[in-house]
Design a protein around this motif. Structure first.
Motif, PDB file in Angstrom:
ATOM      1  N   HIS A  68      35.921  53.600  47.101  1.00 55.23           N
ATOM      2  CA  HIS A  68      37.202  53.223  47.696  1.00 55.23           C
ATOM      3  C   HIS A  68      37.442  51.712  47.604  1.00 55.23           C
ATOM      4  CE1 HIS A  68      38.650  57.025  49.539  1.00 55.23           C
ATOM      5  NE2 HIS A  68      37.359  57.343  49.530  1.00 55.23           N
ATOM      6  N   GLY A  69      36.371  50.933  47.550  1.00 59.99           N
ATOM      7  CA  GLY A  69      36.534  49.486  47.436  1.00 59.99           C
ATOM      8  C   GLY A  69      36.936  49.031  46.054  1.00 59.99           C
ATOM      9  N   SER A  70      36.801  49.906  45.068  1.00 66.60           N
ATOM     10  CA  SER A  70      37.157  49.519  43.701  1.00 66.60           C
ATOM     11  C   SER A  70      38.631  49.168  43.585  1.00 66.60           C
ATOM     12  CB  SER A  70      36.812  50.644  42.726  1.00 66.60           C
ATOM     13  OG  SER A  70      37.528  51.829  43.039  1.00 66.60           O
ATOM     14  N   VAL A  71      39.489  49.790  44.384  1.00 68.58           N
ATOM     15  CA  VAL A  71      40.919  49.498  44.289  1.00 68.58           C
ATOM     16  C   VAL A  71      41.205  48.055  44.679  1.00 68.58           C
ATOM     17  CG1 VAL A  71      41.450  50.272  46.648  1.00 68.58           C
ATOM     18  CG2 VAL A  71      43.224  50.341  44.874  1.00 68.58           C
ATOM     19  N   HIS A  72      40.477  47.530  45.648  1.00 64.85           N
ATOM     20  CA  HIS A  72      40.692  46.150  46.075  1.00 64.85           C
ATOM     21  C   HIS A  72      40.185  45.165  45.021  1.00 64.85           C
ATOM     22  CE1 HIS A  72      41.794  47.604  50.059  1.00 64.85           C
ATOM     23  NE2 HIS A  72      40.692  48.344  50.062  1.00 64.85           N
ATOM     24  N   SER A  73      38.994  45.420  44.481  1.00 62.32           N
ATOM     25  CA  SER A  73      38.431  44.510  43.490  1.00 62.32           C
ATOM     26  C   SER A  73      39.206  44.566  42.183  1.00 62.32           C
ATOM     27  CB  SER A  73      36.960  44.867  43.257  1.00 62.32           C
ATOM     28  OG  SER A  73      36.203  44.663  44.435  1.00 62.32           O
ATOM     29  N   LEU A  74      39.564  45.769  41.737  1.00 63.89           N
ATOM     30  CA  LEU A  74      40.272  45.884  40.460  1.00 63.89           C
ATOM     31  C   LEU A  74      41.695  45.353  40.555  1.00 63.89           C
ATOM     32  CD1 LEU A  74      39.171  49.332  38.984  1.00 63.89           C
ATOM     33  CD2 LEU A  74      38.208  47.073  38.617  1.00 63.89           C
ATOM     34  N   SER A  75      42.396  45.683  41.634  1.00 63.21           N
ATOM     35  CA  SER A  75      43.766  45.184  41.772  1.00 63.21           C
ATOM     36  C   SER A  75      43.771  43.670  41.877  1.00 63.21           C
ATOM     37  CB  SER A  75      44.431  45.805  43.005  1.00 63.21           C
ATOM     38  OG  SER A  75      43.724  45.473  44.192  1.00 63.21           O
ATOM     39  N   GLY A  76      42.793  43.102  42.578  1.00 66.07           N
ATOM     40  CA  GLY A  76      42.696  41.654  42.653  1.00 66.07           C
ATOM     41  C   GLY A  76      42.433  41.039  41.283  1.00 66.07           C
ATOM     42  N   ALA A  77      41.561  41.685  40.496  1.00 63.69           N
ATOM     43  CA  ALA A  77      41.272  41.177  39.150  1.00 63.69           C
ATOM     44  C   ALA A  77      42.508  41.270  38.255  1.00 63.69           C
ATOM     45  CB  ALA A  77      40.113  41.961  38.534  1.00 63.69           C
ATOM     46  N   PHE A  78      43.255  42.361  38.352  1.00 65.02           N
ATOM     47  CA  PHE A  78      44.478  42.502  37.553  1.00 65.02           C
ATOM     48  C   PHE A  78      45.491  41.416  37.913  1.00 65.02           C
ATOM     49  CE2 PHE A  78      43.306  47.065  36.747  1.00 65.02           C
ATOM     50  CZ  PHE A  78      43.316  46.975  35.364  1.00 65.02           C
ATOM     51  N   VAL A  79      45.648  41.145  39.205  1.00 67.88           N
ATOM     52  CA  VAL A  79      46.575  40.089  39.627  1.00 67.88           C
ATOM     53  C   VAL A  79      46.113  38.737  39.098  1.00 67.88           C
ATOM     54  CG1 VAL A  79      47.467  38.825  41.624  1.00 67.88           C
ATOM     55  CG2 VAL A  79      47.393  41.325  41.664  1.00 67.88           C
ATOM     56  N   ALA A  80      44.818  38.467  39.212  1.00 63.70           N
ATOM     57  CA  ALA A  80      44.287  37.186  38.738  1.00 63.70           C
ATOM     58  C   ALA A  80      44.502  37.014  37.242  1.00 63.70           C
ATOM     59  CB  ALA A  80      42.798  37.088  39.080  1.00 63.70           C
ATOM     60  N   VAL A  81      44.208  38.051  36.466  1.00 65.42           N
ATOM     61  CA  VAL A  81      44.391  37.964  35.014  1.00 65.42           C
ATOM     62  C   VAL A  81      45.870  37.826  34.668  1.00 65.42           C
ATOM     63  CG1 VAL A  81      44.146  39.221  32.843  1.00 65.42           C
ATOM     64  CG2 VAL A  81      42.264  39.191  34.479  1.00 65.42           C
ATOM     65  N   ALA A  82      46.720  38.555  35.396  1.00 65.81           N
ATOM     66  CA  ALA A  82      48.162  38.469  35.127  1.00 65.81           C
ATOM     67  C   ALA A  82      48.690  37.063  35.382  1.00 65.81           C
ATOM     68  CB  ALA A  82      48.919  39.484  35.988  1.00 65.81           C
ATOM     69  N   VAL A  83      48.251  36.445  36.472  1.00 65.31           N
ATOM     70  CA  VAL A  83      48.687  35.079  36.784  1.00 65.31           C
ATOM     71  C   VAL A  83      48.247  34.113  35.690  1.00 65.31           C
ATOM     72  CG1 VAL A  83      48.371  33.139  38.380  1.00 65.31           C
ATOM     73  CG2 VAL A  83      48.791  35.434  39.277  1.00 65.31           C
ATOM     74  N   GLY A  84      46.961  34.181  35.331  1.00 70.27           N
ATOM     75  CA  GLY A  84      46.456  33.284  34.295  1.00 70.27           C
ATOM     76  C   GLY A  84      47.075  33.542  32.933  1.00 70.27           C
ATOM     77  N   LEU A  85      47.231  34.820  32.571  1.00 63.93           N
ATOM     78  CA  LEU A  85      47.773  35.173  31.259  1.00 63.93           C
ATOM     79  C   LEU A  85      49.226  34.746  31.112  1.00 63.93           C
ATOM     80  CD1 LEU A  85      47.516  36.679  28.540  1.00 63.93           C
ATOM     81  CD2 LEU A  85      48.142  38.779  29.758  1.00 63.93           C
ATOM     82  N   LEU A  86      50.051  35.096  32.089  1.00 65.43           N
ATOM     83  CA  LEU A  86      51.481  34.789  31.985  1.00 65.43           C
ATOM     84  C   LEU A  86      51.738  33.285  32.052  1.00 65.43           C
ATOM     85  CD1 LEU A  86      52.987  37.650  34.194  1.00 65.43           C
ATOM     86  CD2 LEU A  86      52.870  37.523  31.699  1.00 65.43           C
ATOM     87  N   ALA A  87      51.173  32.642  33.063  1.00 66.15           N
ATOM     88  CA  ALA A  87      51.418  31.207  33.218  1.00 66.15           C
ATOM     89  C   ALA A  87      50.781  30.408  32.085  1.00 66.15           C
ATOM     90  CB  ALA A  87      50.896  30.729  34.569  1.00 66.15           C
ATOM     91  N   LEU A 188      48.796  36.165  19.867  1.00 65.82           N
ATOM     92  CA  LEU A 188      48.298  36.786  21.088  1.00 65.82           C
ATOM     93  C   LEU A 188      46.916  37.415  20.959  1.00 65.82           C
ATOM     94  CD1 LEU A 188      51.378  38.583  22.721  1.00 65.82           C
ATOM     95  CD2 LEU A 188      50.143  36.566  23.536  1.00 65.82           C
ATOM     96  N   GLY A 189      46.415  37.620  19.723  1.00 62.54           N
ATOM     97  CA  GLY A 189      45.136  38.304  19.557  1.00 62.54           C
ATOM     98  C   GLY A 189      44.000  37.686  20.349  1.00 62.54           C
ATOM     99  N   PRO A 190      43.641  36.431  20.105  1.00 61.61           N
ATOM    100  CA  PRO A 190      42.570  35.802  20.885  1.00 61.61           C
ATOM    101  C   PRO A 190      42.879  35.705  22.376  1.00 61.61           C
ATOM    102  CG  PRO A 190      43.006  34.563  18.881  1.00 61.61           C
ATOM    103  CD  PRO A 190      44.111  35.563  19.013  1.00 61.61           C
ATOM    104  N   VAL A 191      44.166  35.592  22.725  1.00 61.31           N
ATOM    105  CA  VAL A 191      44.545  35.507  24.137  1.00 61.31           C
ATOM    106  C   VAL A 191      44.249  36.822  24.841  1.00 61.31           C
ATOM    107  CG1 VAL A 191      46.450  35.093  25.730  1.00 61.31           C
ATOM    108  CG2 VAL A 191      46.297  33.781  23.608  1.00 61.31           C
ATOM    109  N   ILE A 192      44.512  37.945  24.168  1.00 62.96           N
ATOM    110  CA  ILE A 192      44.211  39.249  24.757  1.00 62.96           C
ATOM    111  C   ILE A 192      42.706  39.423  24.929  1.00 62.96           C
ATOM    112  CG2 ILE A 192      44.327  41.737  24.349  1.00 62.96           C
ATOM    113  CD1 ILE A 192      47.013  41.280  22.984  1.00 62.96           C
ATOM    114  N   ALA A 193      41.945  38.970  23.943  1.00 63.79           N
ATOM    115  CA  ALA A 193      40.484  39.030  24.070  1.00 63.79           C
ATOM    116  C   ALA A 193      40.012  38.198  25.260  1.00 63.79           C
ATOM    117  CB  ALA A 193      39.827  38.541  22.782  1.00 63.79           C
ATOM    118  N   LEU A 194      40.616  37.026  25.453  1.00 65.54           N
ATOM    119  CA  LEU A 194      40.269  36.194  26.608  1.00 65.54           C
ATOM    120  C   LEU A 194      40.652  36.884  27.910  1.00 65.54           C
ATOM    121  CD1 LEU A 194      39.257  33.538  27.835  1.00 65.54           C
ATOM    122  CD2 LEU A 194      41.554  32.599  27.505  1.00 65.54           C
ATOM    123  N   ALA A 195      41.781  37.606  27.917  1.00 61.04           N
ATOM    124  CA  ALA A 195      42.203  38.326  29.118  1.00 61.04           C
ATOM    125  C   ALA A 195      41.177  39.393  29.501  1.00 61.04           C
ATOM    126  CB  ALA A 195      43.572  38.952  28.895  1.00 61.04           C
ATOM    127  N   ALA A 196      40.629  40.099  28.498  1.00 57.98           N
ATOM    128  CA  ALA A 196      39.590  41.092  28.781  1.00 57.98           C
ATOM    129  C   ALA A 196      38.352  40.428  29.370  1.00 57.98           C
ATOM    130  CB  ALA A 196      39.235  41.854  27.508  1.00 57.98           C
TER     131      ALA A 196
END
Length: 267
Positions: A68-87, A188-196
């Motif tokens: 059940h805790g995976s939703v908090h850790s994964l959603s937080g990671a998705f938000v963090a990656v989205a912020v860094g990737l977009l900005a 975007l290729g290397p950027v997507i790899a960095l996002a992963a």
């Protein structure tokens, strides 16, 4: 490592990420225990067929809390990656395509951010925003903006000088349209790899900040908090810290392996 062995590790990495995502989306498929309700008579039970990860100090099933805790850790990671990737991608695109003073300014700011340790930068942002899962994710994302910006800028500069981009400008293409249709997709290729890669880094950073008490508050079953709660029982109940820690390490390593495979596939 042989190609067959590397392929097996790649498949295992994807399966690990897929399993954890399923934990977050449909936790009821994996455990029927309540992650918040404990049975005092069952406290500090070691791992067994009944409790795969054992139980904690108040009798809660640890595997249920990890799932059940995976939703908090994964959603937080998705938000963090989205912020860094977009900005970061936006800043890198603007800097690399325009050059001049804007390029110098963006890169100098990126240099300053990269000179500050990521955890210290995240803690600074958390002091401004306050604790909490969302704020921790945003802080971790801000800490990754500089890395995305530098990589995006270098790729944009490379693509911007290519013949087909020059031909697009020469045929009368407008600057925003050429950037959107030609420069951005091909950089975007290397950027997507960095996002992963940053996805795994973000999970580790969010778990670290949760361990320090800046993330979710008890009794929320967040991975870093689970490890923190179990440290007082490390001498007698090793599973409270070891098993959630193994899950975090497995997800981080899987994300790193996927990042490497994406980088090779796009080169």
């Amino acid at each position: 490592m042989s190609r067959a062995g590397g392929g097996g590790v790649k498949v295992l990495s994807w399966l690990t990420i897929a399993l954890v995502v399923l934990w977050a989306v449909v936790p009821a498929l994996f455990t029927g225990y309540d992650p918040l309700a404990g049975v005092p008579a069952e406290k500090l039970r070691p791992p067994s067929p009944e409790h795969l990860f054992g139980t904690d100090a108040v009798g809660r099933d640890l595997f249920a809390r990890v799932v059940h805790g995976s939703v908090h850790s994964l959603s937080g990671a998705f938000v963090a990656v989205a912020v860094g990737l977009l900005a970061g991608t936006l800043l890198g695109l603007l800097a690399g395509s325009t050059g001049g003073l804007l390029d110098d300014a963006v890169m100098r700011v990126a240099d300053v951010l990269l000179s500050v340790p990521g955890l210290l930068l995240a803690l600074t942002v958390i002091i401004l925003l306050g604790p909490g899962t969302v704020n921790v994710a945003i802080a971790v994302g801000i800490g990754s903006v500089a890395a995305f910006a530098r990589l995006s800028r270098s790729e944009v500069v490379r693509v911007r000088r290519s013949d087909y981009v020059e031909a697009a400008f020469g045929s009368g293409g407008r600057f925003p349209a050429v950037l959107w249709r030609h420069v951005l997709p091909n950089s975007l290729g290397p950027v997507i790899a960095l996002a992963a890669l940053q996805f795994g880094v973000a999970i580790l950073a969010i778990s670290t900040l949760g361990f320090l008490g800046y993330g979710a508050e008890p009794p929320t079953p967040e991975w870093g908090l689970l490890i923190s709660e179990g440290r007082n029982y490390l001498a007698t109940s090793w599973w409270l810290t070891t098993l959630p820690g193994v899950v975090v390490v497995a997800v981080v390593l899987a994300a790193s392996r996927i990042s490497r495979s994406i980088g090779r596939d796009r080169t």
